[in-house]
Design a protein around this motif. Structure first.
Motif, mmCIF file in Angstrom:
data_model
loop_
_atom_site.group_PDB
_atom_site.id
_atom_site.type_symbol
_atom_site.label_atom_id
_atom_site.label_comp_id
_atom_site.label_asym_id
_atom_site.label_seq_id
_atom_site.Cartn_x
_atom_site.Cartn_y
_atom_site.Cartn_z
ATOM 1 N N GLU A 265 43.376 10.007 61.337
ATOM 2 C CA GLU A 265 43.729 10.440 62.675
ATOM 3 C C GLU A 265 43.484 11.936 62.853
ATOM 4 O OE1 GLU A 265 47.696 9.109 63.392
ATOM 5 O OE2 GLU A 265 47.149 6.988 63.305
ATOM 6 N N LEU A 266 43.745 12.710 61.809
ATOM 7 C CA LEU A 266 43.430 14.142 61.883
ATOM 8 C C LEU A 266 41.933 14.353 62.063
ATOM 9 C CD1 LEU A 266 45.743 15.541 59.053
ATOM 10 C CD2 LEU A 266 46.053 15.790 61.518
ATOM 11 N N SER A 267 41.156 13.548 61.350
ATOM 12 C CA SER A 267 39.708 13.663 61.483
ATOM 13 C C SER A 267 39.253 13.250 62.872
ATOM 14 C CB SER A 267 39.028 12.798 60.421
ATOM 15 O OG SER A 267 37.638 12.928 60.499
ATOM 16 N N ALA A 268 39.890 12.232 63.429
ATOM 17 C CA ALA A 268 39.558 11.806 64.787
ATOM 18 C C ALA A 268 39.801 12.940 65.780
ATOM 19 C CB ALA A 268 40.386 10.587 65.162
ATOM 20 N N LEU A 269 40.887 13.652 65.587
ATOM 21 C CA LEU A 269 41.158 14.803 66.450
ATOM 22 C C LEU A 269 40.070 15.853 66.314
ATOM 23 C CD1 LEU A 269 45.005 15.434 66.091
ATOM 24 C CD2 LEU A 269 43.771 14.999 68.201
ATOM 25 N N ASP A 270 39.664 16.108 65.071
ATOM 26 C CA ASP A 270 38.623 17.109 64.831
ATOM 27 C C ASP A 270 37.328 16.750 65.543
ATOM 28 O OD1 ASP A 270 40.357 18.531 63.291
ATOM 29 O OD2 ASP A 270 39.510 17.941 61.363
ATOM 30 N N GLU A 271 36.997 15.466 65.512
ATOM 31 C CA GLU A 271 35.732 15.033 66.118
ATOM 32 C C GLU A 271 35.806 14.985 67.636
ATOM 33 O OE1 GLU A 271 34.006 11.570 64.499
ATOM 34 O OE2 GLU A 271 34.281 12.165 62.417
ATOM 35 N N ARG A 272 36.994 14.701 68.145
ATOM 36 C CA ARG A 272 37.111 14.506 69.593
ATOM 37 C C ARG A 272 37.336 15.807 70.357
ATOM 38 N NH1 ARG A 272 37.061 14.848 73.993
ATOM 39 N NH2 ARG A 272 37.776 13.496 75.699
ATOM 40 N N TYR A 273 38.100 16.746 69.792
ATOM 41 C CA TYR A 273 38.510 17.920 70.548
ATOM 42 C C TYR A 273 38.078 19.218 69.877
ATOM 43 C CZ TYR A 273 41.571 14.673 73.064
ATOM 44 O OH TYR A 273 42.047 13.632 73.801
ATOM 45 N N ASN A 274 37.773 20.210 70.700
ATOM 46 C CA ASN A 274 37.550 21.567 70.232
ATOM 47 C C ASN A 274 38.819 22.378 70.451
ATOM 48 O OD1 ASN A 274 34.803 21.085 69.581
ATOM 49 N ND2 ASN A 274 34.255 21.318 71.745
ATOM 50 N N GLU A 275 38.847 23.566 69.857
ATOM 51 C CA GLU A 275 39.995 24.441 70.078
ATOM 52 C C GLU A 275 39.942 25.031 71.488
ATOM 53 O OE1 GLU A 275 42.440 24.530 68.276
ATOM 54 O OE2 GLU A 275 41.749 23.851 66.312
ATOM 55 N N PRO A 276 41.083 25.295 72.133
ATOM 56 C CA PRO A 276 42.442 25.142 71.602
ATOM 57 C C PRO A 276 43.044 23.756 71.822
ATOM 58 C CG PRO A 276 42.532 26.209 73.732
ATOM 59 C CD PRO A 276 41.069 25.997 73.438
ATOM 60 N N GLU A 277 42.264 22.864 72.490
ATOM 61 C CA GLU A 277 42.832 21.549 72.793
ATOM 62 C C GLU A 277 43.199 20.787 71.523
ATOM 63 O OE1 GLU A 277 40.262 22.802 74.286
ATOM 64 O OE2 GLU A 277 41.027 23.024 76.334
ATOM 65 N N ARG A 278 42.383 20.919 70.476
ATOM 66 C CA ARG A 278 42.690 20.186 69.246
ATOM 67 C C ARG A 278 44.070 20.552 68.718
ATOM 68 N NH1 ARG A 278 43.468 21.549 64.433
ATOM 69 N NH2 ARG A 278 43.280 20.080 62.697
ATOM 70 N N THR B 288 39.105 20.309 55.719
ATOM 71 C CA THR B 288 39.307 19.493 56.911
ATOM 72 C C THR B 288 39.728 18.079 56.530
ATOM 73 O OG1 THR B 288 37.018 18.701 56.963
ATOM 74 C CG2 THR B 288 37.487 20.797 58.099
ATOM 75 N N PRO B 289 40.385 17.390 57.432
ATOM 76 C CA PRO B 289 40.746 15.993 57.150
ATOM 77 C C PRO B 289 39.528 15.119 56.859
ATOM 78 C CG PRO B 289 41.994 16.825 59.021
ATOM 79 C CD PRO B 289 40.967 17.876 58.703
ATOM 80 N N ALA B 290 38.427 15.350 57.587
ATOM 81 C CA ALA B 290 37.244 14.526 57.369
ATOM 82 C C ALA B 290 36.732 14.682 55.934
ATOM 83 C CB ALA B 290 36.145 14.905 58.363
#
Length: 1000
Positions: free
Chosen positions: A509-522, A671-673
């Motif tokens: 799920e952390l990796s999914a966040l990394d792939e889906r959002y950029n900062e600062p939204e992530r 990173t989680p990924a």
């Protein structure tokens, strides 16, 4: 219409003025409005103790029996646990009672003057006036510098006169006139001890001003670091001081003993420096007790450790028996003192024994597990009370005292807010927290040294005051939660071991966040999921809306978590924990910890790097550029392994000693990924079938790095184009010196010269000097090594065999460039594998002039013996005839067989080679660089040198014969006949012509 989105129901300014982190700071109204019942454990006789209510606690303290006029109730807890708050709450809760004399010593007023004035406030009498008059010496007009010097003087006097127990040899060495006394009086050491911010100035400041607002609850005492052990110019001290310094500085046990001795007499020194005699405070307090017979004294001390100078006197005074023979001589004293566990243990045994005989020890430490998890809402209710106070402000609380209004009741968003964020048992809203966010925040704000203990002070400072002031603008601007939200606390939590760290989202799920959002939204979504979602993606839509966060698109309709294909391996079938080898399980946990910000162990990092490096160098096709496949040692140098493997595969968050400027081939960020990938690789090592995708991912990564790996191998082997051009130039020049390059070469000639190894080469020309031949042989041997390397750089082979084919277009390009460079490169430009050959070639170049000189000498001999216009064969025939006739007459002493053989050989020589050698010498001297080397290398002088030798030898024989014949003729001993005379005449003409040709 007012909505919950970007809504704040507090003012940062009001929060700052209302929410205090010290128990003594708020008003009684704010204190009572925010007070949450503490979990108090009553402990006695060494048992663990039972939990009691606050009412039971205060009833036992105020109404319990006073044994012989003494009741001491120690309230023990760690710093920030609420022990001082409890004492303050008791004080605020006390009702007026004419039979009770209350003395309250707050921790914010702990200077000597403050403490004594509070102890003796409003008390008439000469004994009290005397103490007050002595306090005049500690008025605001007294400088800290004066008090510093006096403390140091009194401390020196106190430690000098100590009576040492038998057998205490360490202390014995420190007392008297030759111990610490001389150090404390020596000007050099006094200057060190009185330097700004050192212990004595801080202790003087405490005595004058008390504890600073931002200072820790740690009483100022000597430590080993405060001893004058780092004096650079110790030779400037007196002899006695130097001797004492050597004694203390050389022995760590002596240093510990010195610190104990100084601390044991520190209070005495401070009191004497303040013009208060030892025992004067005890006497004054006993006078107070005597004055108040018939009443009770209630002494409330917020932090006993911070009371400056008079602790010993005060301890003795409050445990002094008040009833003697059934008669009350002194008023009973009920003392409540907040103190840390460590400081309480350091108090004199006599005091603790009397105290614990009069009352239980009350412990206010609260186990974090009791308040941050499960159904216990102590922490929730605690924080909610302060959130309510922050919304109302101190003035509103004071105006409404003794009742406490609920700020939420006047808010139009009450229903929506409480539905989204929840409320405490008292109905106070938790916004901007909800219960899961609040519990997690409480847990991470714990003291890192005591993670298991609930710390109210830290909760107030960071969770309430900090967040409500620092994040208010972010909430209003729709940027909350920001990366600054409890940043320090979250960082400390990440540094904890896996067992002590807060639970987090799965790596997938952390990796999914990394792939889906950029900062600062992530970060905003991550914090929202971690705190408000209870470590899940399941956050209420109205919470997201309040924070201006669109619904996350990481959920399926049925509420399950979406996982991108690239990390699907995390949820594929894995071996069950029971079947995973313990070593693998440890590494998997290690990687999980790393992926969440922890440190990766060296063992796990080494395993992962080894797997990845093996993939980087596997199955490389050496066709771009075409070159011979390098051997293992070469790969290890270009793509380091073993102890240098981090130069090939670097992992952020793993211990690496990469030198500045070193750029690894591959770097894995933390990173989680990458955590998922590492876990898959570890699984693959043990059971390949459990993680087939790991091999695919590893191959993809290796393919991306392939060009860099090849480039590093090329660079390591010194096969880069510029290096090959210089090497080819050197080889072409060397081939020219060995006669292997045409005088007017074409590209194919240069290619052949560069690739020529010299195998089976034998120079047919015997005219070369020994120095040339030896130098040439050395170069030829060195050249073979260079050519092998050059061929490997531009050619292909089968396995580890020799190169069987070269990349012709590439070689042509290289040698074309090399041909232009052949006269103008330096030795240090050549790759190391060609450098020795180049050095040998240059030594051969240095022999050229000498070789030309030797050829010149041979030509000069020939031209001297066979001048222009004279037939070489005629000369040979004349020499032959003269030699034969001279030998027959005894004038020439030579072996006719040898002479005949030499004449036959001479007659077979090609006299045109002399002209050719003359031309080569002339051309060589007129040329330079490659042209000169080619001429010299191709020149053949063996015929000319042989002719010169023949002529030189025969000239010696015949000259000797002529002189012999002429001598005998002059003596009249011989009648020469006409035939011999004719031959000698002919030879004489030849010789004379030669002399004339030479200008003689």
């Amino acid at each position: 219409m007012t909505t919950l989105t970007n809504f704040t129901c507090w003012s940062p300014e009001i929060v700052t003025s209302t929410i205090a982190t010290e128990a003594a700071s708020p008003s009684d109204a704010v204190l009572l409005a925010t007070h949450t019942p503490l979990r108090i454990r009553s402990r006695g006789d060494g048992d663990a103790g039972d939990f009691i209510t606050e009412r039971e606690f205060i009833d036992a303290f105020l109404n319990g029996p006073v044994k012989e006029g003494v009741l001491v109730a120690p309230v023990v807890g760690e710093s920030g646990s609420g022990k001082s708050h409890l004492v303050r709450w008791v004080y605020a809760s006390l009702e007026a009672n004419p039979l009770r004399h209350v003395i309250y010593l707050p921790k914010a007023q702990t200077s000597l003057r403050d403490v004594i004035e509070r102890l003796l406030r409003d008390l008439p009498g000469s004994q009290f006036d005397e103490v007050r008059s002595k306090l005049g010496g500690l008025s605001e007009a007294v400088s800290r510098e004066t008090l510093e010097r006096k403390i140091l003087d009194e401390l020196a006097a106190a430690v000098r006169d100590v009576q040492v127990e038998r057998g205490d040899f360490l202390t014995k060495a420190l007392v008297g006139d030759r111990g610490l006394y001389v150090l404390l009086h020596d000007p050099l050491f006094r200057e060190y001890l009185l330097r700004p911010e050192s212990f004595i100035p801080r202790r003087a400041e405490h005595a004058l001003r008390g504890r600073g607002v931002d200072e820790d609850d740690v009483p100022p005492v000597f430590t080993v670091d405060d001893l004058p052990l780092e004096i650079a110019n110790v030779n400037n001290a007196s002899d006695l001081a130097r001797a004492a310094f050597r004694k203390v500085s050389a022995d760590s046990q002596m240093q510990v003993a010195a610190v104990k001795l100084l601390n044991d007499h520190l209070d005495v020194a401070v009191m004497r420096a303040a013009n208060l005699g030892v025992g004067s405070i005890q006497a004054a307090f006993m006078a107070l007790r005597e004055h108040l017979v018939g009443q009770e004294i209630v002494l409330l001390i917020e932090d006993f450790a911070l009371i400056q100078g008079i602790r010993r006197d005060l301890l003795d005074a409050i445990i002094e028996v008040g009833t003697v023979g059934g008669i009350e001589k002194y008023a009973p004293v009920r003392t409540m003192m907040a103190v840390t566990h460590g400081y309480y243990s350091s108090l004199p045994d006599t005091f603790r024994t009397r105290a614990e005989a009069s009352s239980p020890v009350y412990v206010v430490d609260v186990d974090m597990a009791d308040v941050s998890e499960g159904t216990d809402r102590t922490a929730v209710n605690f924080v909610a009370r302060y959130l309510n106070a922050a919304r109302l402000g101190a003035k509103a609380l004071e105006d409404s005292a003794p009742t406490t209004p609920n700020a939420c009741e006047r808010c139009p968003l009450l229903d929506a807010c409480h539905a989204a964020f929840g409320a405490s048992d008292d109905g106070y809203g938790l916004y901007p927290y909800n219960e899961s966010a609040l519990r997690r925040a409480v847990a991470i704000t714990a003291d890192p040294e005591r993670k298991s203990m609930f710390n109210p002070r830290r909760v107030l400072a960071r969770m309430v005051r900090g967040v409500l002031t620092e994040e208010a603008s972010a909430i209003r601007d729709g940027r909350f939660p920001t990366a600054n939200f409890l940043r320090e606390e979250r960082a400390r939590d990440r540094e904890q071991t896996a067992a002590r760290r807060q639970r987090d989202l799965p790596l997938a799920e952390l990796s999914a966040l990394d792939e889906r959002y950029n900062e600062p939204e992530r970060t905003r979504y991550l914090l929202t999921f971690q705190f408000w979602g209870g470590v899940s993606f399941n956050v209420r839509p109205d919470v997201l809306s309040a924070f201006s966060l669109p619904p996350a698109d990481l959920q399926f309709d049925e509420g399950t978590t979406a996982r991108p294909p690239s990390i699907e391996n995390e949820i594929q079938q894995r071996p069950q924990a029971a079947t995973i080898p313990p070593a693998l399980q440890r590494q998997l946990e290690d990687v999980d910890n790393w992926a969440r910000g922890g440190q990766l162990s060296q063992e796990t990092a080494r395993t992962i790097r080894t797997v990845v490096r093996r993939a980087l160098v596997a199955d490389i096709s050496w066709v771009d550029p075409i070159m011979k496949a390098p051997l293992g040692p070469v790969l290890s140098r270009a793509v380091p392994d073993a102890g240098q493997i981090s130069r090939s595969v670097s992992i952020a968050g793993a211990r690496e000693n990469l030198a500045q400027g070193i750029s690894p081939i591959l770097r894995f960020e933390q990173t989680p990924a990458n955590g998922l990938l590492f876990k898959s690789l570890l699984h693959f090592q043990v059971a390949p079938s459990s993680a087939p995708d790991a091999l695919i991912e590893l191959r993809r990564i290796s393919d991306e790095c392939r060009s860099d790996v090849i480039a590093r191998v090329v660079a390591s082997m010194e096969y880069e184009r510029t290096q090959l051009i210089v090497a080819a130039a050197s080889l072409i020049a060397g081939a020219a010196l060995l006669g292997q390059l045409a005088l007017k070469p074409r590209v194919r000639d240069f290619v052949g010269a560069a690739l020529w190894s010299g195998d089976h080469y034998v120079r047919a020309d015997n005219s070369r000097s020994d120095q040339w031949l030896q130098t040439e042989a050395k170069y030829l041997a060195d050249r073979k090594t260079a050519v092998v390397a050059f061929r490997a750089a531009v050619g292909a082979s089968q396995g580890g065999g020799a190169v069987h084919a070269v990349d012709d277009p590439r070689v042509r390009d290289i040698v074309t460039a090399a041909a232009k460079l052949v006269d103008s490169f330096a030795v240090d430009e050549t790759p190391s594998w060609a450098r020795e050959a180049e050095q040998s070639r240059l030594r051969l170049v240095a022999v050229i002039d000498r070789q030309l000189s030797e050829w010149d000498a041979a030509v000069n001999v020939i031209r001297g013996e066979v001048p222009e216009g004279v037939s070489y064969l005629g000369t040979v025939d004349a020499v032959k005839a003269a030699t034969e006739m001279g030998t027959n007459q005894g004038f020439v002493r030579a072996n006719l067989v040898e002479v005949e053989s030499a004449n036959v050989a001479a007659r077979a020589r090609d006299f045109s080679s002399v002209t050719q050698l003359e031309s080569a010498i002339e051309l060589a001297r007129a040329s330079d660089g490659l042209d000169r080397w080619s001429v010299v290398g191709r020149a053949v002088g063996d015929e000319a040198v042989a002719i010169a030798k023949y002529l030189r030898d025969t000239a010696v024989w015949l000259d000797a014969g002529l002189r012999n014949a002429e001598g005998r003729d002059l003596a009249g001993t011989l009648d020469i006949d006409a035939d011999i005379e004719t031959v000698l005449s002919k030879w004489g003409d030849i010789v004379t012509a030669g002399e004339e040709a030479n200008g003689e």
